[in-house]
Motif scaffolding. Sequence first.
Motif, PDB file in Angstrom:
ATOM      1  N   LEU A  44       0.852  -1.186   0.000  1.00  0.00           N
ATOM      2  CA  LEU A  44       0.000   0.000   0.000  1.00  0.00           C
ATOM      3  C   LEU A  44       0.889   1.239   0.000  1.00  0.00           C
ATOM      4  N   SER A  45       0.422   2.294  -0.619  1.00  0.00           N
ATOM      5  CA  SER A  45       1.230   3.512  -0.624  1.00  0.00           C
ATOM      6  C   SER A  45       1.066   4.247   0.703  1.00  0.00           C
ATOM      7  N   PRO A  46       2.072   5.014   1.095  1.00  0.00           N
ATOM      8  CA  PRO A  46       2.026   5.731   2.374  1.00  0.00           C
ATOM      9  C   PRO A  46       0.844   6.706   2.468  1.00  0.00           C
ATOM     10  N   GLU A  47       0.374   7.232   1.298  1.00  0.00           N
ATOM     11  CA  GLU A  47      -0.726   8.188   1.340  1.00  0.00           C
ATOM     12  C   GLU A  47      -2.092   7.540   1.533  1.00  0.00           C
ATOM     13  N   ILE A  63       1.501 -10.377   8.611  1.00  0.00           N
ATOM     14  CA  ILE A  63       1.988  -9.631   7.447  1.00  0.00           C
ATOM     15  C   ILE A  63       0.950  -9.748   6.344  1.00  0.00           C
ATOM     16  N   LEU A  64       0.307  -8.624   6.039  1.00  0.00           N
ATOM     17  CA  LEU A  64      -0.745  -8.571   5.032  1.00  0.00           C
ATOM     18  C   LEU A  64      -0.148  -8.062   3.736  1.00  0.00           C
ATOM     19  N   GLU A  65      -0.165  -8.906   2.720  1.00  0.00           N
ATOM     20  CA  GLU A  65       0.405  -8.553   1.421  1.00  0.00           C
ATOM     21  C   GLU A  65      -0.713  -8.098   0.499  1.00  0.00           C
ATOM     22  N   TYR A  66      -0.746  -6.792   0.231  1.00  0.00           N
ATOM     23  CA  TYR A  66      -1.712  -6.234  -0.701  1.00  0.00           C
ATOM     24  C   TYR A  66      -1.079  -6.173  -2.078  1.00  0.00           C
ATOM     25  N   HIS A  67      -1.920  -6.153  -3.120  1.00  0.00           N
ATOM     26  CA  HIS A  67      -1.410  -5.989  -4.482  1.00  0.00           C
ATOM     27  C   HIS A  67      -0.796  -4.599  -4.578  1.00  0.00           C
ATOM     28  N   SER A  68       0.430  -4.502  -5.074  1.00  0.00           N
ATOM     29  CA  SER A  68       1.096  -3.202  -5.193  1.00  0.00           C
ATOM     30  C   SER A  68       0.264  -2.278  -6.057  1.00  0.00           C
ATOM     31  N   GLY A  69       0.129  -1.048  -5.585  1.00  0.00           N
ATOM     32  CA  GLY A  69      -0.622  -0.047  -6.334  1.00  0.00           C
ATOM     33  C   GLY A  69      -2.104  -0.330  -6.390  1.00  0.00           C
ATOM     34  N   SER A  70      -2.617  -1.119  -5.438  1.00  0.00           N
ATOM     35  CA  SER A  70      -4.027  -1.498  -5.484  1.00  0.00           C
ATOM     36  C   SER A  70      -4.944  -0.339  -5.143  1.00  0.00           C
ATOM     37  N   GLY A  71      -4.439   0.653  -4.423  1.00  0.00           N
ATOM     38  CA  GLY A  71      -5.272   1.797  -4.055  1.00  0.00           C
ATOM     39  C   GLY A  71      -6.298   1.399  -3.027  1.00  0.00           C
ATOM     40  N   THR A  72      -6.648   2.320  -2.168  1.00  0.00           N
ATOM     41  CA  THR A  72      -7.633   2.013  -1.133  1.00  0.00           C
ATOM     42  C   THR A  72      -8.635   3.145  -1.013  1.00  0.00           C
ATOM     43  N   ARG A  86       3.371  -0.007   8.099  1.00  0.00           N
ATOM     44  CA  ARG A  86       3.177  -0.068   6.651  1.00  0.00           C
ATOM     45  C   ARG A  86       4.537  -0.038   5.973  1.00  0.00           C
ATOM     46  N   LEU A  87       4.835  -1.106   5.226  1.00  0.00           N
ATOM     47  CA  LEU A  87       6.103  -1.224   4.509  1.00  0.00           C
ATOM     48  C   LEU A  87       5.850  -1.273   3.012  1.00  0.00           C
ATOM     49  N   LYS A  88       6.817  -0.810   2.247  1.00  0.00           N
ATOM     50  CA  LYS A  88       6.671  -0.825   0.784  1.00  0.00           C
ATOM     51  C   LYS A  88       6.631  -2.260   0.257  1.00  0.00           C
ATOM     52  N   ASP A  89       7.549  -3.100   0.750  1.00  0.00           N
ATOM     53  CA  ASP A  89       7.670  -4.473   0.264  1.00  0.00           C
ATOM     54  C   ASP A  89       7.577  -5.460   1.419  1.00  0.00           C
ATOM     55  N   LYS A  90       7.313  -6.714   1.066  1.00  0.00           N
ATOM     56  CA  LYS A  90       7.288  -7.774   2.069  1.00  0.00           C
ATOM     57  C   LYS A  90       8.687  -7.901   2.676  1.00  0.00           C
ATOM     58  N   PRO A  91       8.772  -7.994   4.010  1.00  0.00           N
ATOM     59  CA  PRO A  91      10.085  -8.118   4.641  1.00  0.00           C
ATOM     60  C   PRO A  91      10.787  -9.415   4.237  1.00  0.00           C
ATOM     61  N   GLY A  92      12.116  -9.327   4.123  1.00  0.00           N
ATOM     62  CA  GLY A  92      12.895 -10.480   3.686  1.00  0.00           C
ATOM     63  C   GLY A  92      13.084 -11.536   4.764  1.00  0.00           C
ATOM     64  N   GLY A  93      13.317 -11.129   5.991  1.00  0.00           N
ATOM     65  CA  GLY A  93      13.586 -12.088   7.057  1.00  0.00           C
ATOM     66  C   GLY A  93      12.318 -12.513   7.782  1.00  0.00           C
ATOM     67  N   THR A 115     -11.723   3.078  -1.107  1.00  0.00           N
ATOM     68  CA  THR A 115     -12.797   2.702  -0.201  1.00  0.00           C
ATOM     69  C   THR A 115     -12.262   2.208   1.133  1.00  0.00           C
ATOM     70  N   GLY A 116     -10.956   1.933   1.189  1.00  0.00           N
ATOM     71  CA  GLY A 116     -10.368   1.418   2.419  1.00  0.00           C
ATOM     72  C   GLY A 116     -10.680  -0.040   2.656  1.00  0.00           C
ATOM     73  N   ASN A 117     -11.259  -0.723   1.669  1.00  0.00           N
ATOM     74  CA  ASN A 117     -11.664  -2.122   1.836  1.00  0.00           C
ATOM     75  C   ASN A 117     -10.864  -3.089   0.987  1.00  0.00           C
ATOM     76  N   THR A 118      -9.752  -2.665   0.418  1.00  0.00           N
ATOM     77  CA  THR A 118      -8.929  -3.571  -0.376  1.00  0.00           C
ATOM     78  C   THR A 118      -8.497  -4.729   0.514  1.00  0.00           C
ATOM     79  N   LYS A 119      -8.617  -5.945  -0.013  1.00  0.00           N
ATOM     80  CA  LYS A 119      -8.276  -7.133   0.772  1.00  0.00           C
ATOM     81  C   LYS A 119      -6.863  -7.595   0.430  1.00  0.00           C
ATOM     82  N   PRO A 120      -6.153  -8.119   1.411  1.00  0.00           N
ATOM     83  CA  PRO A 120      -4.814  -8.645   1.126  1.00  0.00           C
ATOM     84  C   PRO A 120      -4.911  -9.916   0.295  1.00  0.00           C
ATOM     85  N   ARG A 121      -3.939 -10.111  -0.579  1.00  0.00           N
ATOM     86  CA  ARG A 121      -3.941 -11.335  -1.388  1.00  0.00           C
ATOM     87  C   ARG A 121      -3.426 -12.515  -0.589  1.00  0.00           C
ATOM     88  N   GLN A 122      -2.584 -12.225   0.416  1.00  0.00           N
ATOM     89  CA  GLN A 122      -2.049 -13.280   1.276  1.00  0.00           C
ATOM     90  C   GLN A 122      -1.701 -12.686   2.636  1.00  0.00           C
TER      91      GLN A 122
END
Length: 166
Positions: free
Chosen positions: A33-36, A100-109, A68-75, A111-118
């Motif tokens: 998710l984007s910081p904004e 750790i909720l992985e959303y589709h990059s650039g999915s936009g929110t 909120r992180l840009k990418d999934k953490p490596g460790g 409505t605030g209801n975007t669901k994580p893909r994993q």
Amino acid sequence: MALKKIAVLFLLAGFGVCLEAATVSFMVVETGLSPEDGINTCSSLWENGLLDVFFDAGHIVSSAPMLRLKDKPGGELPDEAKDDIAEAAEGGMDFFIVAILEYHSGSGTETGNTKPRQVSLRVFTTSPCRMLFEQQCTEKANVSMDDEFAWVKQEARRLLPRLNDA
């Protein structure tokens, strides 16, 4: 006299129950998710579901602020969460669970209801800090928020026996 003995038995039974309870702290980490973007309802759903299930099971619960992180953490544990797990250990927490909720990059929110893909649920001991278990949960498509919350709680219940194994 018999009343005093009964009162003492209830008191001791109460202490026995309290000794069985684990102290658990939770952290929800959003990725993709984007910081904004504003608050995501599904992220809050995960946090509330985890807290509800563990509290209802008799555990003492708390939560760290969402991250909120840009990418999934490596460790196993995101570097940004290491201070939080250290604080949890200092505060006497037995376990630290990171969702750790992985959303589709650039999915936009909008409505605030975007669901994580994993979602990855990772259970750690706090002292020493080590990962005990990881559980993967895949996105539930096209379900109502009530059904989503019931599913989140079902996934959280699957973690409960892992605390007893530690």
